[in-house]
Design an enzyme around this catalytic site. Structure first.
Site, mmCIF file in Angstrom:
data_model
loop_
_atom_site.group_PDB
_atom_site.id
_atom_site.type_symbol
_atom_site.label_atom_id
_atom_site.label_comp_id
_atom_site.label_asym_id
_atom_site.label_seq_id
_atom_site.Cartn_x
_atom_site.Cartn_y
_atom_site.Cartn_z
ATOM 1 N N LYS A 104 0.947 -0.685 0.138
ATOM 2 C CA LYS A 104 0.099 0.115 -0.123
ATOM 3 C C LYS A 104 0.912 1.244 0.116
ATOM 4 O O LYS A 104 1.980 1.436 0.510
ATOM 5 C CB LYS A 104 -1.108 -0.304 1.597
ATOM 6 C CG LYS A 104 -1.761 1.058 1.479
ATOM 7 C CD LYS A 104 -3.052 0.300 0.217
ATOM 8 C CE LYS A 104 -4.474 0.402 -0.032
ATOM 9 N NZ LYS A 104 -5.734 -0.384 -0.149
HETATM 10 N N1 GLU Z 1 -7.488 0.315 -2.954
HETATM 11 C C1 GLU Z 1 -8.132 -0.795 -3.829
HETATM 12 C C2 GLU Z 1 -8.407 -1.862 -1.794
HETATM 13 O O1 GLU Z 1 -7.623 -1.516 -1.119
HETATM 14 C C3 GLU Z 1 -7.780 -1.662 -4.884
HETATM 15 C C4 GLU Z 1 -6.239 -2.097 -5.010
HETATM 16 C C5 GLU Z 1 -5.636 -2.381 -6.311
HETATM 17 O O2 GLU Z 1 -6.411 -2.550 -7.415
HETATM 18 O O3 GLU Z 1 -4.456 -2.658 -6.643
HETATM 19 O O4 GLU Z 1 -8.267 -3.178 -2.520
#
Ligand code: GLU
Length: 412
Positions: A104
């Site tokens: 993240k």
């Molecule tokens: N931000 C989204 C999540 O928390 C999508 C992450 C992504 O598509 O890599 O799952």
């Protein structure tokens, strides 16, 4: 306790329900991020001043494939918060069985306070500060809270300025730049597939089931729209400023038109205006927090009155809230399952980019449904056969996959 510790508490609890033997060293591996990147991002603001923003990319675990996860622009996106969210990505990607590890990113900034050109500069600076740690086979960012397809276009452009044309470096891009159709609605669509599965397992009729949705952004708005099309009764929705309620159901088509014009619920007719906290306490079938973390905690969990709590946001419940809801017999369907639609369609986008190919919307939505329904059934079956809650079931399935793969690689 910080958010990362909260996630680890649940992970350690879930590790009691896995098939693999687990040593202390293995537990240390799964509760420790592999790499934590912290950068300072100075940019010149429109007024000529220089401001420095803190940026993070936490690469939690990559035994199952390249790191994958969104980038969040939010004042609370500090290192611990991003760490917690990176860990959730590892377990989410493993649960839905797509070939990615977890990561993240985040910048501690209130995106709404910056102009478009300030955001562009900040995104560019952040991307160039971490570009050595990214790559289509290394780490693939995506949108999250406070970021969107435009942010991904800027990231792709900044990365490309050094490494050349690389659409697979980010997902959630505009379709014109290689994004996938259906990615914008994917998280919300996945949430509604999960609700559909609950209804079909428990023989519930959508028309007789009410949803209260906290959040009307990239996730909440799509949940409302798609669930309304499927005839669920949407009794309440909220954004950061207002919450609205009608016990007979809100006309979501009219609401979306109103909101797109006014960017606010104010003056929308046939609804009562309530507070965000009142929304969380409504008597309803499905309560769907689709905004930020820890909105249900030890201070308000006692007042929650839904039958099913659907975690469309990441980490909307603290561990104390989890326990309180369990003691009230409220079934909690966890974030790693419920909001996995976004990263599932990110996976489709990545495949399309690697093959320079485009899928039709029907294919995207039906493959999404297949993957999320399979994960739902695995979580549901394990929960019922082992008599554990859905969160422990989901986390333990992810843990088993990660630990097994770590063993194949020779780490344990
Ligand atoms: N931000 C989204 C999540 O928390 C999508 C992450 C992504 O598509 O890599 O799952």
């Amino acid at each position: 306790m910080n958010a990362y510790d909260e996630i680890n508490i649940k992970l350690l609890e879930a590790s009691k329900y896995i098939k693999n033997d687990v040593s202390d060293g293995t537990l240390e591996m799964i509760t420790t991020p592999w790499r934590e990147i912290v950068v300072s991002c100075p940019i010149k603001m429109d007024n000529g001043d220089t401001k420095v923003f803190s940026g993070y990319r936490i690469q939690h675990n990559a035994v199952r494939g390249p790191y994958k996860g969104g980038v969040r622009y939010h004042p609370d996106a500090d290192q611990n918060e991003v760490k917690a969210l990176s860990s959730l990505m590892t377990w989410k990607n493993a649960l839905v069985n797509i070939p990615f590890g977890g990561a993240k990113g985040g910048i501690q900034v209130s995106a709404g306070d910056l102009s478009k050109s300030e955001l562009h500069n900040l995104t560019k600076r952040y991307t160039l500060s971490i570009d050595k740690f990214l790559g289509p086979n290394t780490d693939i960012p995506a949108p999250d809270l406070g970021t969107n397809a435009q942010t991904m276009a800027w990231m792709m452009d900044a990365y490309g300025s050094i490494h050349g044309y690389t659409p697979a470096i980010v997902t959630g891009k505009p379709v014109e730049l290689g994004g996938s159709v259906g990615r914008d609605s994917a998280t919300g669509r996945g949430v509604v597939f999960v609700i559909d599965e609950i209804c079909s397992n428990l023989k519930l009729n959508p028309q007789e089931n009410s949803l209260a949705i906290q959040g009307f952004g990239q996730v909440g708005k799509w949940i409302a729209k798609i669930a309304y099309e499927k005839k669920y009764k949407i009794v309440a929705v909220s954004d950061v400023s207002n919450a609205i309620y009608n016990k007979n159901g809100i006309n979501v088509d009219e609401l979306v038109t109103h909101y797109e014009k006014d960017k606010s619920f104010a003056n929308f007719e046939n609804v009562d205006f309530i507070s965000n906290n009142e929304l969380l306490n409504l008597k309803c079938d499905f309560l769907v927090p689709a905004a930020i973390e820890r909105v249900i905690n030890k201070d308000n969990a006692d007042k929650v009155q839904c039958k099913f709590l659907i975690e469309a946001a990441n980490h909307p419940l603290t561990p104390e809230a989890d326990d309180i809801l369990e003691s009230k017999n409220i079934s909690v369907f966890p974030d790693t399952l419920v909001n996995s639609g976004g990263v599932i369609v990110s996976y489709f986008e990545w495949i399309q980019n690697l093959y320079q190919h485009h899928w039709e919307i029907e294919r995207v939505n039906s493959e999404l449904q297949k993957i999320i329904t399979k994960a739902f059934n695995e979580v549901y079956d394990k929960s019922h056969s082992e008599n554990i809650n859905y969160r422990l079931s989901a986390l333990s399935i992810g843990l088993d996959r990660v630990i097994h793969t770590a063993g194949l690689r020779g780490y344990i």
